[in-house]
Scaffold this motif. Structure first.
Motif, mmCIF file in Angstrom:
data_model
loop_
_atom_site.group_PDB
_atom_site.id
_atom_site.type_symbol
_atom_site.label_atom_id
_atom_site.label_comp_id
_atom_site.label_asym_id
_atom_site.label_seq_id
_atom_site.Cartn_x
_atom_site.Cartn_y
_atom_site.Cartn_z
ATOM 1 N N LEU A 433 0.850 -1.195 0.000
ATOM 2 C CA LEU A 433 0.000 0.000 0.000
ATOM 3 C C LEU A 433 0.878 1.235 0.000
ATOM 4 N N TRP A 434 0.666 2.105 -0.996
ATOM 5 C CA TRP A 434 1.360 3.391 -1.055
ATOM 6 C C TRP A 434 0.374 4.466 -0.626
ATOM 7 N N LEU A 435 0.722 5.212 0.429
ATOM 8 C CA LEU A 435 -0.217 6.138 1.057
ATOM 9 C C LEU A 435 0.118 7.585 0.723
ATOM 10 N N ALA A 436 -0.879 8.318 0.269
ATOM 11 C CA ALA A 436 -0.802 9.778 0.158
ATOM 12 C C ALA A 436 -1.811 10.328 1.163
ATOM 13 N N LEU A 437 -1.326 10.752 2.320
ATOM 14 C CA LEU A 437 -2.196 11.032 3.454
ATOM 15 C C LEU A 437 -2.364 12.524 3.693
ATOM 16 N N PRO A 438 -3.547 12.930 4.121
ATOM 17 C CA PRO A 438 -3.805 14.344 4.423
ATOM 18 C C PRO A 438 -3.321 14.720 5.821
ATOM 19 N N ALA A 439 -2.012 14.614 6.045
ATOM 20 C CA ALA A 439 -1.432 14.917 7.348
ATOM 21 C C ALA A 439 0.031 15.248 7.161
ATOM 22 N N ARG A 440 0.603 15.948 8.127
ATOM 23 C CA ARG A 440 2.034 16.233 8.082
ATOM 24 C C ARG A 440 2.822 14.970 8.386
ATOM 25 N N GLN A 441 4.134 15.059 8.156
ATOM 26 C CA GLN A 441 4.966 13.866 8.229
ATOM 27 C C GLN A 441 4.895 13.153 9.580
ATOM 28 N N PRO A 442 4.995 13.842 10.740
ATOM 29 C CA PRO A 442 4.952 13.102 12.011
ATOM 30 C C PRO A 442 3.658 12.304 12.192
ATOM 31 N N LEU A 443 2.512 12.949 11.948
ATOM 32 C CA LEU A 443 1.230 12.270 12.122
ATOM 33 C C LEU A 443 1.073 11.146 11.103
ATOM 34 N N ALA A 444 1.458 11.408 9.857
ATOM 35 C CA ALA A 444 1.339 10.389 8.821
ATOM 36 C C ALA A 444 2.237 9.200 9.121
ATOM 37 N N HIS A 445 3.407 9.472 9.659
ATOM 38 C CA HIS A 445 4.348 8.389 9.984
ATOM 39 C C HIS A 445 3.778 7.469 11.057
ATOM 40 N N ILE A 446 3.206 8.040 12.115
ATOM 41 C CA ILE A 446 2.619 7.214 13.163
ATOM 42 C C ILE A 446 1.409 6.458 12.639
ATOM 43 N N ALA A 447 0.614 7.094 11.772
ATOM 44 C CA ALA A 447 -0.530 6.397 11.170
ATOM 45 C C ALA A 447 -0.055 5.174 10.391
ATOM 46 N N ARG A 448 1.039 5.321 9.647
ATOM 47 C CA ARG A 448 1.584 4.174 8.898
ATOM 48 C C ARG A 448 2.009 3.052 9.838
ATOM 49 N N ILE A 449 2.563 3.417 10.996
ATOM 50 C CA ILE A 449 2.992 2.398 11.951
ATOM 51 C C ILE A 449 1.806 1.567 12.432
ATOM 52 N N TRP A 450 0.704 2.242 12.808
ATOM 53 C CA TRP A 450 -0.443 1.492 13.330
ATOM 54 C C TRP A 450 -1.113 0.671 12.242
ATOM 55 N N ILE A 451 -1.146 1.179 11.021
ATOM 56 C CA ILE A 451 -1.706 0.385 9.920
ATOM 57 C C ILE A 451 -0.862 -0.869 9.715
ATOM 58 N N THR A 452 0.456 -0.707 9.745
ATOM 59 C CA THR A 452 1.355 -1.853 9.575
ATOM 60 C C THR A 452 1.200 -2.844 10.708
ATOM 61 N N ARG A 453 1.190 -2.361 11.955
ATOM 62 C CA ARG A 453 1.083 -3.261 13.093
ATOM 63 C C ARG A 453 -0.231 -4.042 13.060
ATOM 64 N N SER A 454 -1.302 -3.391 12.679
ATOM 65 C CA SER A 454 -2.613 -4.040 12.675
ATOM 66 C C SER A 454 -2.724 -5.115 11.601
ATOM 67 N N MET A 455 -1.886 -5.030 10.572
ATOM 68 C CA MET A 455 -1.970 -5.969 9.458
ATOM 69 C C MET A 455 -0.759 -6.902 9.386
ATOM 70 N N GLU A 456 -0.056 -7.070 10.498
ATOM 71 C CA GLU A 456 1.163 -7.883 10.475
ATOM 72 C C GLU A 456 0.904 -9.318 10.037
ATOM 73 N N GLU A 457 -0.235 -9.886 10.463
ATOM 74 C CA GLU A 457 -0.498 -11.278 10.117
ATOM 75 C C GLU A 457 -0.795 -11.467 8.627
ATOM 76 N N ARG A 458 -1.050 -10.373 7.916
ATOM 77 C CA ARG A 458 -1.347 -10.471 6.487
ATOM 78 C C ARG A 458 -0.140 -10.134 5.612
ATOM 79 N N ASP A 459 0.979 -9.815 6.222
ATOM 80 C CA ASP A 459 2.211 -9.530 5.486
ATOM 81 C C ASP A 459 2.034 -8.385 4.496
#
Length: 596
Positions: A433-459
C-alpha cells in the motif's frame, strides 16, 4: 437518617462523580489510536508477539526509569485485544477513575468527613488529567497514583487495626505489596515512603506509642529498598533525565527548552504554580496569572491563605489531629515538588501526581471552612479562597470539554488509520500500500505504523508516498489526483503536498508528479491510497508497459547507508513531544525522552 442510608448516599455521590467527571470526559478517546513515538515503543516492545517481551518488561530501561509493572500492562492489553486501541484506552481511563476513588478513600479515612467526595471532584476537575489520560504512553502516572493511594489507605487501616489480629496482618500485607507495585509503575510513588513516617506519627488513635507506630513503616521501606536496588541494577543509577527540560507557556502556546544547568527553585515554583493556577493543555494562560493587577491580587490572596492553612496552622496546632492532617497532605505536595526540582526537569504531565495532594488539601480546607461556627457571611468569606481556587483549576477542566487542538489531531489521525484499514479488506495478503495522506509527516508516519502493526499477520507492506508539507487548513481536502496516460497511471500532488522522504532515502524525482509503475514493488500487488475529502480511494497500480523505464523512483547512496548502519542505537530528540518521523524503517529505535 440512619447510618446505612448515609453510607449509601456517600457511595452514590462518589459513583456520580466518577462517572460524570472521571469517565465521561474521556469516552471520546476510547476508540482513538495512540499517537507519539513513545506509544509505538511501549505497544510494540510490550506486545505478546514480541519474542523478547519478558526482557523488555523486567530487565530493560523504560525510557528514563524502570517501570516493569507499567510495561507488563501493555503486554496484558496486547494479549486481550492486539493493537486495537479500545483496550489500551479503557485501561488508562479505569486507572484515572481508580485514582479518584483512592483519593476519596484516603480522605475519608484521614478526616472521617462525609464530604470526602470533594477530594475526587477537585482531582478530576484539574487540567492535569488531560496531560496524562489521553496519552497511552503516560499511563504510568495514573497507574502509579492509583496503587500509591491504595497502599496509603491500607497502611492507614493497618495502623488502626488491633495489633496482632488477622485483619491487621491482612492490611499490613496488602500495603507491603501495593507500595512496591506502585514503585514499579512510576517513580513519583517513592515520595510516599517518607510520607508514611508522618502518617504513622499522625495516627494516634490506636493507642500505641509513637515508636511502635513507626515500626509499621519498616516492611514498606524494606520493599522500597529492594525496588530501588532493582532500579539501580537496570539503569546503572537511581534515575533522572539525561537531558534537562523546562516546560513553560509563552504567547498562549506551550514551549519547551533544553536546560544545561537546571534551576531547582524555578522548577519547584513551576510545579506548585501549575498545580494551583494551571494553564490549558495547549498553553492557554491561567485564569489568574498574567491577567492584570486585580487577578494578580486574587492570586496572592489565595496563595497566602493556603500557606497559612497548610503550613502555619498545622505548626501552631500540631496536637490537633484535624489541623495536623492537612499538614501531612501538604508534605506530600511539597515532597513531589521537591522531587521534580531534584530531577532537574519540569513537564506539565508531572502535575498529575501533584493534583492528588492538592485535592486532599483543598477538600480538607473546604470542609473545615464550612464547619466554621458563626454567621453565614463569615463562612462565605472563608470559602472565597477555596471557590476562587476551584474556579482557577476548572477554567480549563476536562470536565468542561477536552482541548480542541490535541483532540483534533487524535481524531484526524484515527480517521486516517481506520479509513485505510477499512480498505485493506479489498486487497490480497502480501500486497503493498502506497499512502498519500492528508497529514504532516509526524502524524502520517505514526498512522503508517499502526496500519502496519494491525496488518502484520497479512504480510502487508505499507509505505508513505506523500504527506502535507504544512498542517492542512482543511484536513478533509484532496491529497492527489491520478490520471491514466498511455496505459500508465500518473499521480499528481495537490498544492501543499510533498513527496515523503526518510533520512537518506531520497526521491529521484522533480516536480509534483510521478509514474506509479516506477514505485511499485515487484512480485507483489501494489495499490495507491489517496483521500478525496473524508473518503479514501484505493487504486491498483499496474505493471509498467513494455518499453517503459523500470528505474526505481527511490535510491539510497552507499555513503548514507553506511552512516545509517552506524546510527542504529536509540537516540534522543531535542524537540520533546516530536515523533520519529524521519526514521521509517526503524521507528521503534528512536524516541523522545522528554515525551515520556
Amino acid at each position: 437518617m440512619t447510618e446505612r442510608r448515609l453510607v449509601q448516599l456517600e457511595l452514590a455521590a462518589l459513583t456520580v462523580v466518577v462517572l460524570t467527571m472521571g469517565l465521561w470526559p474521556f469516552l471520546g478517546v476510547l476508540d482513538q489510536w495512540p499517537w507519539g513515538a513513545d506509544a509505538t515503543k511501549w505497544l510494540s516492545y510490550g506486545n505478546v508477539e514480541n519474542p523478547t517481551w519478558t526482557d523488555w518488561v523486567f530487565f530493560h530501561k523504560h525510557f528514563i526509569g524502570y517501570r516493569p509493572l507499567t510495561a507488563l500492562t501493555y503486554v496484558l492489553n496486547s494479549t486481550l485485544g492486539g493493537y486495537r486501541p479500545f483496550g489500551y484506552r479503557l485501561f488508562d481511563v479505569v486507572c484515572h477513575c481508580a485514582a479518584g476513588v483512592g483519593l476519596w478513600g484516603v480522605f475519608r479515612l484521614w478526616t472521617g468527613s462525609r464530604w470526602a467526595v470533594l477530594a475526587p471532584i477537585a482531582f478530576f476537575h484539574h487540567p492535569a488529567a488531560e496531560t496524562v489520560v489521553p496519552y497511552v504512553s503516560r499511563r504510568s502516572y495514573s497507574l502509579g497514583l492509583a496503587l500509591g493511594l491504595a497502599a496509603l489507605a491500607s497502611f492507614t487501616l493497618w495502623l488502626r487495626a488491633p495489633a496482632g489480629t488477622g485483619r491487621g496482618w491482612a492490611y499490613g500485607l496488602l500495603s507491603t505489596v501495593l507500595f512496591p507495585l506502585g514503585l514499579f509503575a512510576n517513580e513519583t510513588v517513592y515520595v510516599l515512603l517518607p510520607l508514611m513516617l508522618f502518617v504513622a506519627l499522625h495516627e494516634t488513635g490506636s493507642g500505641q506509642a509513637w515508636y511502635q507506630r513507626i515500626l509499621y513503616c519498616l516492611p514498606a521501606w524494606a520493599t522500597g529498598l529492594v525496588a530501588g536496588y532493582a532500579r539501580y541494577q537496570v539503569l546503572g543509577k537511581l534515575g533522572g533525565y539525561e537531558r534537562y527540560y523546562f516546560a513553560y507557556t509563552e504567547g498562549g502556546k506551550n514551549k519547551l527548552r533544553s536546560v544545561v544547568d537546571p534551576d531547582a527553585l524555578d522548577i519547584f515554583s513551576a510545579a506548585w504554580s501549575y498545580a494551583l493556577f494551571p494553564t490549558g493543555a495547549s498553553g492557554q494562560p491561567s485564569l489568574l496569572a498574567g491577567r492584570g493587577g486585580l487577578a494578580l491580587l486574587g492570586l496572592q490572596v489565595i496563595l497566602a491563605y493556603y500557606v497559612w492553612q497548610v503550613v502555619v496552622e498545622p505548626a501552631r496546632h500540631w496536637r490537633d489531629p484535624e489541623r495536623r492532617g492537612v499538614g501531612v497532605a501538604g508534605l506530600w505536595f511539597g515532597g513531589l515538588a521537591l522531587l521534580y526540582a531534584i530531577t532537574g526537569t519540569w513537564f506539565w504531565r508531572q502535575g498529575y501526581a501533584l493534583a492528588a495532594p492538592f485535592a486532599l488539601v483543598w477538600a480538607w480546607v473546604m470542609v473545615r471552612t464550612v464547619a466554621v461556627p458563626g454567621p453565614l457571611r463569615r463562612r462565605l468569606l472563608h470559602a472565597a479562597p477555596q471557590l476562587g481556587l476551584l474556579l482557577s483549576i476548572g477554567w480549563y477542566s476536562p470536565s468542561l470539554g477536552l482541548d480542541p487542538k490535541p483532540l483534533e489531531t487524535r481524531t484526524h489521525g484515527s480517521h486516517i488509520v481506520n479509513s485505510v484499514l477499512g480498505q485493506t479488506e479489498l486487497v490480497r495478503d502480501g500486497s503493498v500500500l502506497w499512502l498519500a495522506l492528508p497529514a504532516r509527516q509526524p502524524l502520517a508516519h505514526i498512522a503508517r505504523i499502526w496500519i502496519t502493526r494491525s496488518m502484520e499477520e497479512r504480510d502487508l507492506m505499507v509505505k508513505l508516498l506523500a504527506v502535507f508539507d504544512e498542517k492542512p487548513r482543511d484536513p478533509a481536502m484532496v491529497t492527489a489526483d491520478v490520471f491514466l496516460q498511455d496505459d500508465r497511471l500518473r499521480v499528481e500532488l495537490h498544492p501543499g503536498m510533498r513527496w515523503y522522504t526518510v533520512n537518506e532515502t531520497a526521491l529521484r524525482l522533480t516536480g509534483d508528479q510521478v509514474w506509479l509503475d516506477r514505485i511499485r514493488v515487484r512480485g507483489r500487488d501494489n495499490y495507491l491510497v489517496t483521500f478525496e475529502g473524508p473518503d479514501v480511494v484505493l487504486r491498483p497500480i499496474p505493471e509498467p508497459p513494455e518499453g517503459a523505464s523500470e528505474a526505481p523512483a527511490f535510491y539510497r547512496p552507499a555513503r548514507l547507508r553506511r552512516r545509517r548502519a552506524q546510527t542504529r542505537q536509540p537516540s534522543e530528540s531535542t524537540e520533546p513531544g516530536s515523533s520519529p518521523a524521519d526514521v521509517e524503517s526503524e521507528p521503534l529505535d528512536t524516541g523522545t525522552e522528554a515525551a515520556r
